[in-house]
Design an enzyme around this catalytic site. Structure first.
Site, short mmCIF file in Angstrom:
data_model
loop_
_atom_site.label_atom_id
_atom_site.label_comp_id
_atom_site.label_asym_id
_atom_site.label_seq_id
_atom_site.Cartn_x
_atom_site.Cartn_y
_atom_site.Cartn_z
N ASP A 291 38.72 43.03 48.46
CA ASP A 291 38.05 41.74 48.70
C ASP A 291 38.19 41.41 50.18
O ASP A 291 39.28 41.52 50.74
CB ASP A 291 38.70 40.66 47.84
CG ASP A 291 37.94 39.35 47.88
OD1 ASP A 291 37.85 38.74 48.97
OD2 ASP A 291 37.44 38.92 46.84
N ASN B 81 36.15 34.64 36.60
CA ASN B 81 35.53 33.32 36.45
C ASN B 81 34.11 33.47 35.88
O ASN B 81 33.40 34.40 36.24
CB ASN B 81 35.44 32.61 37.80
CG ASN B 81 36.80 32.47 38.46
OD1 ASN B 81 37.78 32.20 37.80
ND2 ASN B 81 36.85 32.67 39.77
N HIS C 262 32.79 40.10 37.73
CA HIS C 262 33.81 40.74 38.57
C HIS C 262 35.19 40.21 38.23
O HIS C 262 35.34 39.11 37.71
CB HIS C 262 33.51 40.55 40.07
CG HIS C 262 33.44 39.13 40.52
ND1 HIS C 262 32.38 38.30 40.26
CD2 HIS C 262 34.31 38.40 41.25
CE1 HIS C 262 32.59 37.11 40.80
NE2 HIS C 262 33.77 37.14 41.41
N PHE C 263 36.16 41.05 38.51
CA PHE C 263 37.56 40.75 38.25
C PHE C 263 38.33 40.81 39.56
O PHE C 263 38.22 41.79 40.29
CB PHE C 263 38.15 41.77 37.27
CG PHE C 263 37.55 41.68 35.89
CD1 PHE C 263 38.25 41.07 34.86
CD2 PHE C 263 36.29 42.20 35.64
CE1 PHE C 263 37.70 40.99 33.60
CE2 PHE C 263 35.73 42.12 34.38
CZ PHE C 263 36.42 41.51 33.35
N HIS C 264 39.10 39.77 39.85
CA HIS C 264 39.97 39.73 41.03
C HIS C 264 41.35 40.24 40.64
O HIS C 264 41.93 39.76 39.66
CB HIS C 264 40.16 38.29 41.54
CG HIS C 264 38.97 37.67 42.13
ND1 HIS C 264 38.74 37.66 43.49
CD2 HIS C 264 37.92 37.01 41.56
CE1 HIS C 264 37.60 37.01 43.73
NE2 HIS C 264 37.09 36.61 42.58
#
Length: 141
Positions: free
Chosen positions: A30, A86, A99-101
């Site tokens: 990111d 989210n 998407h995944f953080h």
């Protein structure tokens, strides 16, 4: 679904610091680097959110989540790891491509509410980001 910044990254139209890729998912650093090693995992088959994602795509995401998490753990040995996802504008989703953080957590980065969301995009240059991505990518077999 309209094209997003993530689909442009997957297609190679926007550069990224790749951490992991297979036929179904793409993981990259990111740009905001909330914490050292902050990584995103996105499916190559785009959907706006989890509500619109098919079961087959979720199977591939599910298989990739522990791979990426363990690579981050091996690379940086964080004290913990948040995986945040989210859905919708009111849940703070800003890019409407699922998407995944992965947020590695280190003992001194937490506040009274569990964690700080402080970006470091301006203070970590591309060379530093490339090095972080390489350290994670090196952990995959």
């Amino acid at each position: 679904m309209s094209e997003t910044v993530f689909s442009k990254i997957i297609d190679g139209d926007i550069p990224s610091h790749k951490v992991y890729e297979d036929d179904y998912v793409y993981a990259f650093l990111d740009i905001s680097q909330v914490t050292k090693g902050h990584t995103l995992l996105v499916p190559k088959k785009a959907s706006a959110n989890i509500f619109e994602t098919d079961t087959e795509t979720m199977k591939h995401i599910g298989a990739a989540l522990p791979k990426v998490a363990n690579a981050i753990k091996k690379a940086f040995n964080p004290d913990g790891l948040n995986i945040i996802q989210n859905n919708g504008e009111f849940a703070d989703q800003s890019v409407f491509h699922l998407h995944f953080h992965f947020l590695p957590r280190y003992e001194n980065d937490v506040d009274g509410f569990g964690y700080k969301w402080e970006t470091h995009e301006e203070t970590i240059d591309d060379d530093q980001k490339a090095k972080l991505a390489q350290e994670i990518a090196a952990q995959f077999d």
